[in-house]
Design an enzyme around this catalytic site. Sequence first.
Site, short mmCIF file in Angstrom:
data_model
loop_
_atom_site.label_atom_id
_atom_site.label_comp_id
_atom_site.label_asym_id
_atom_site.label_seq_id
_atom_site.Cartn_x
_atom_site.Cartn_y
_atom_site.Cartn_z
N ASP A 309 -21.46 15.09 21.90
CA ASP A 309 -21.70 14.09 20.85
C ASP A 309 -21.89 12.74 21.54
O ASP A 309 -20.94 12.15 22.04
CB ASP A 309 -20.51 14.06 19.88
CG ASP A 309 -20.71 13.04 18.76
OD1 ASP A 309 -21.77 12.41 18.69
OD2 ASP A 309 -19.76 12.87 17.96
N GLU A 311 -21.94 9.29 21.53
CA GLU A 311 -21.54 8.06 20.83
C GLU A 311 -20.56 7.27 21.70
O GLU A 311 -19.94 7.80 22.62
CB GLU A 311 -20.86 8.40 19.49
CG GLU A 311 -21.73 9.15 18.51
CD GLU A 311 -21.03 9.35 17.17
OE1 GLU A 311 -20.85 8.34 16.45
OE2 GLU A 311 -20.66 10.51 16.86
#
Length: 473
Positions: A309, A311
């Site tokens: 992910d 981020e």
Amino acid sequence: MKKLYRIMLTPAVIISSLAAVSCSEDIVIDRIDEGAYENVNSLIGSLRDANTGDVSTIVEMFRDSYSTNVAFTLSRPPKAGVDVQVEYDADYVAQYNREHGTDFLAWPKERYSIQNGGRIVVAPDEKVSYSLGVEIARADTTELIAEATYILPLKAVATGGDVKVSESRCVYLLKNRSGDGTAMREPGEKETFLYFEVNDTNPLNALQFRMEDGRYLWNYVCLFAANINYDREKGEVYVFCNPQVQYILDHSEEILQPLRKRGIKVLLGLLGNHDESGLAQLSDLGAREFAMKLKAICDAYNLDGVNFDDEYSNYPDTDNPLFVNPSTQAGARLMFETKKIMPEKYVTTFQYGYMGGVDYVDGVAAGEWIDIAIANYGGRGRPYAGMTNADCSGASIEMARGGSISVGSAETVKNSDYGYFMVFALWAAGKQGNQAQYNSMNNLAQGLYGTPLVKPEYYWPSTLSLETKPLSW
């Protein structure tokens, strides 16, 4: 060692004893029982599980066979070769039950096999024999009793050399858990993908979502999340685990392996952590180095793979040879290198930021290095070269911020050509054991599989504990 002087060594006793020793025979001399030393020069042999070194091993038998190894160990190297025959010892079951006050059943002889017919030869000057493979067939509830404990007793008879103890046993206590259910899916059925926010949700709670047909609702559980970070002193990227993630990994046998034994795949989530390292800004060198770290963790804690992910990372210093400008190509490179170094593990991604968006790396199609693509909330996963919609999620729901699931929304995914339904942060953010969220999961089970959930009686309220708490609804 043959004499024991019983003298209380206080100063007064020492002085009086020294004064009297020349003219008295009052010192008491006892002789020790020498039986304890009779086996010092003898050769003692024992049959043990080669993987654990134990003579008694407890195994939970779900719906898979169990493989292990046995070896014959000696207290010292023999002067001559020792022949060992390992065999099934049916008579020992009754003896074991008498000695331990149990009523365990005999594991059927035809449900086990041993390599080389059970024959071992221990060579002179060797203390441990080579290992023989032992294969224990899968349990069931047709011919075997559910939840019963069975004994598989193996006896080793040793001859030759100067062996003192010629018989030894290794016992496997097999708990039949095959009726406990699995996460198995029939061909064509959709699968579920759950992100557990492990800062406040114990992954064991996945076992509280069991359907009336005996199967578990969740197929994939992602531990959200460990982080990618950069160690400036060492000049390397590494996997950072906060106390909750580390506790779960350190207690893998108690927390994660019960899920895996039931067929639930356990993945380690990876997320940026506010420094110059990032999942989609590693150079080719950086990607290879980080992939090696991921493999080491998956192997050490017996995980099924990873989820990426992209981020919460800062912009990198591109003068550092480990980093490049953020790009979909760099994100794809990390997935490619991860799959390359551990092809037997799952490489999955949340299609956000720069993760996902490239069809090929070094001429290899994305379908070769992405197993599952999970879409952002409100969307559907996008397949790339070598992938289809069946490799992607058809829905993604965020539970911590009030998301819910209806039977109809689950049926929409069931009737689509997408392969997965994703749920994020179930029972997180102070909603541990929440009934409303449980009702949404019940809708998910009915919509995808046509069967409701069985209401659980308890749950695990804390990540940093193995204690349970009864449900109040």
